[in-house]
Design a protein around this motif. Structure first.
Motif, mmCIF file in Angstrom:
data_model
loop_
_atom_site.group_PDB
_atom_site.id
_atom_site.type_symbol
_atom_site.label_atom_id
_atom_site.label_comp_id
_atom_site.label_asym_id
_atom_site.label_seq_id
_atom_site.Cartn_x
_atom_site.Cartn_y
_atom_site.Cartn_z
ATOM 1 N N SER A 213 -23.374 -6.054 13.428
ATOM 2 C CA SER A 213 -22.169 -5.975 14.215
ATOM 3 C C SER A 213 -21.223 -7.177 13.830
ATOM 4 O O SER A 213 -20.071 -7.189 13.795
ATOM 5 N N GLN B 136 -27.663 -9.217 11.446
ATOM 6 C CA GLN B 136 -26.908 -8.771 12.509
ATOM 7 C C GLN B 136 -25.754 -7.847 12.040
ATOM 8 O O GLN B 136 -24.674 -8.275 11.626
ATOM 9 N N ASN C 21 -24.736 -11.508 22.264
ATOM 10 C CA ASN C 21 -25.284 -10.449 23.049
ATOM 11 C C ASN C 21 -25.371 -9.219 22.123
ATOM 12 O O ASN C 21 -25.101 -8.064 22.789
ATOM 13 N N GLU C 22 -25.468 -9.651 20.957
ATOM 14 C CA GLU C 22 -25.492 -8.242 19.935
ATOM 15 C C GLU C 22 -26.894 -8.253 19.367
ATOM 16 O O GLU C 22 -27.440 -9.061 19.291
ATOM 17 N N THR C 23 -27.336 -7.150 19.147
ATOM 18 C CA THR C 23 -28.907 -6.757 18.287
ATOM 19 C C THR C 23 -28.928 -7.514 16.979
ATOM 20 O O THR C 23 -27.986 -7.556 16.216
ATOM 21 N N TYR D 213 -31.942 -8.000 14.000
ATOM 22 C CA TYR D 213 -33.064 -7.388 13.367
ATOM 23 C C TYR D 213 -33.743 -8.778 12.569
ATOM 24 O O TYR D 213 -33.258 -9.151 11.713
ATOM 25 N N SER E 1 -36.281 -5.754 16.536
ATOM 26 C CA SER E 1 -35.174 -6.053 17.103
ATOM 27 C C SER E 1 -34.886 -6.676 18.264
ATOM 28 O O SER E 1 -35.718 -6.521 19.205
ATOM 29 N N PHE E 2 -33.891 -7.555 18.525
ATOM 30 C CA PHE E 2 -33.767 -8.446 19.963
ATOM 31 C C PHE E 2 -32.230 -8.490 20.132
ATOM 32 O O PHE E 2 -31.300 -8.379 18.952
ATOM 33 N N THR E 3 -31.898 -9.102 21.119
ATOM 34 C CA THR E 3 -30.543 -9.371 21.278
ATOM 35 C C THR E 3 -30.687 -10.795 21.276
ATOM 36 O O THR E 3 -31.628 -11.255 21.355
ATOM 37 N N GLU F 64 -31.978 -12.775 24.091
ATOM 38 C CA GLU F 64 -33.338 -12.854 24.318
ATOM 39 C C GLU F 64 -34.148 -13.783 23.649
ATOM 40 O O GLU F 64 -35.343 -14.282 23.968
#
Length: 345
Positions: A333, A331, A311-313, A315, A265-267, A270
């Motif tokens: 979200s 994602q 700015n959301e995670t 996968y 997982s990342f934002t 990143e």
């Protein structure tokens, strides 16, 4: 072998350009030394390069007769055009009058002619195979010694056209006297038949070894104790380190066909400056940066203009299929999901 007749790969496939084509190239290199660069250029200017393909075809049949430590002379036909070209470039001289050739390895080789055929001593003909057979046997020794699973191997099976070469068979048996060596009937067709069988039923292979280390490009807050200065840059009041290689799968890692590897997982921020998600491969087990030697860019999983929130995670996970590799980016979200398949344009 697994239950049900399926197989798993214990050691990843490796190798180099050491097959029969390499032997052909060694022979062509010898012919170039025999006729000289001027004759080769003359043939090229007259659009007669097809002569070299003709020579390879004749050599393909003749090289099957080469046996190790034989007292028999080696014969191979040379096209008549080759003799004519030599006389055109060297008036008054005949190719058949040559008695010695200095090879690219500075070895003096005795030659003679019988009609349209070139005649060599058996040990000189054997030299065409030396680089290939030594490379193959040395590589096998390295694999069997380095890998614990390789130490239990008792049988070596040779397949492909080169498997019918007396020189290769002798080299393998001589290098591995304790192993059983099998050459299947019609070994040259084994690879093709295997490909057809696999095409009809790809599920025959259940476990593979990853050929590369796979990862994505990310950035982190710069740390002078672990990061290289040349990757340092400033953005949004932060000192960052870019072009970092974040591993998804490690080279030689066991992968179960059709099953996803561990999820990472990342934002989105990143991952990249524009929110791009780029997949890389590496020949190293632990690459640090995406531009290191042995690293290559495969392609973008996400391109600019996607609907993933920055700015959301997100996968990311990989799945090795039967004939392809899939990368999934998801994602929750934003409800966005993207798939990328290696080889996809």
């Amino acid at each position: 072998m697994l239950d049900g007749g399926c197989v798993k790969e214990l050691i990843a496939a490796t190798g180099g350009k050491w097959g029969g084509t390499n032997v052909d190239n060694e022979y062509l290199g010898f012919i170039e030394c025999l006729i000289g660069n001027s004759v080769k250029q003359h043939l090229k200017e007259k659009n007669q390069n097809h002569i070299f393909y003709e020579m390879i075809r004749d050599f393909e049949n003749a090289k099957r007769t080469i046996k190790p430590q034989s007292d028999m002379k080696f014969y191979v036909r040379l096209p008549h055009v080759l003799n004519e070209a030599y006389e055109e470039v060297h008036p008054g001289e005949k190719l058949r009058s040559k008695q010695t050739v200095l090879t690219k390895r500075n070895k003096q080789v005795s030659v003679s002619f019988a009609g349209e055929k070139l005649r060599l001593d058996s040990n000189d003909a054997e030299d065409f195979f030396t680089e290939s057979t030594e490379s193959i046997t040395n590589h096998l020794k390295k694999i069997l010694k380095k890998n614990k699973k390789g130490r239990g191997i008792s049988t070596i099976i040779l397949v492909g056209g080169f498997a019918e070469s007396h020189m290769l068979i002798h080299a393998i048996k001589h290098s591995f006297p304790e192993k059983r060596v099998i050459i299947p009937k019609e070994a040259a067709w084994s690879v093709l038949r295997g490909a057809v069988i696999f095409g009809h039923d790809p599920s025959l292979i259940k476990e593979r070894r990853s050929k590369y280390t796979y990862g994505i490009r990310i950035w982190e807050i710069f740390d002078s104790s672990i990061h290289d200065e040349k990757y340092k840059y400033e953005k949004n009041g932060q000192t960052r380190c870019g072009s970092l290689f974040y591993k998804l799968v490690t080279i030689d890692e066991v992968v179960i066909v059709r099953e996803y590897q561990q999820e990472k997982s990342f934002t989105m921020e990143e991952i990249g400056e524009m929110g791009n998600l780029c997949l890389y491969t590496s020949l190293s087990e632990n690459p640090k940066y995406v531009d290191e030697v042995g690293c290559s860019s495969v392609g973008y999983i996400l391109h600019p203009g996607h609907n993933f929130a920055l700015n959301e995670t997100i996968y990311v996970k990989m799945r090795f299929g039967e004939t392809e590799i899939e990368v999934k980016a998801e994602q929750p979200s934003s409800g966005q999901t993207r798939f990328f398949y290696l080889g996809q344009k």
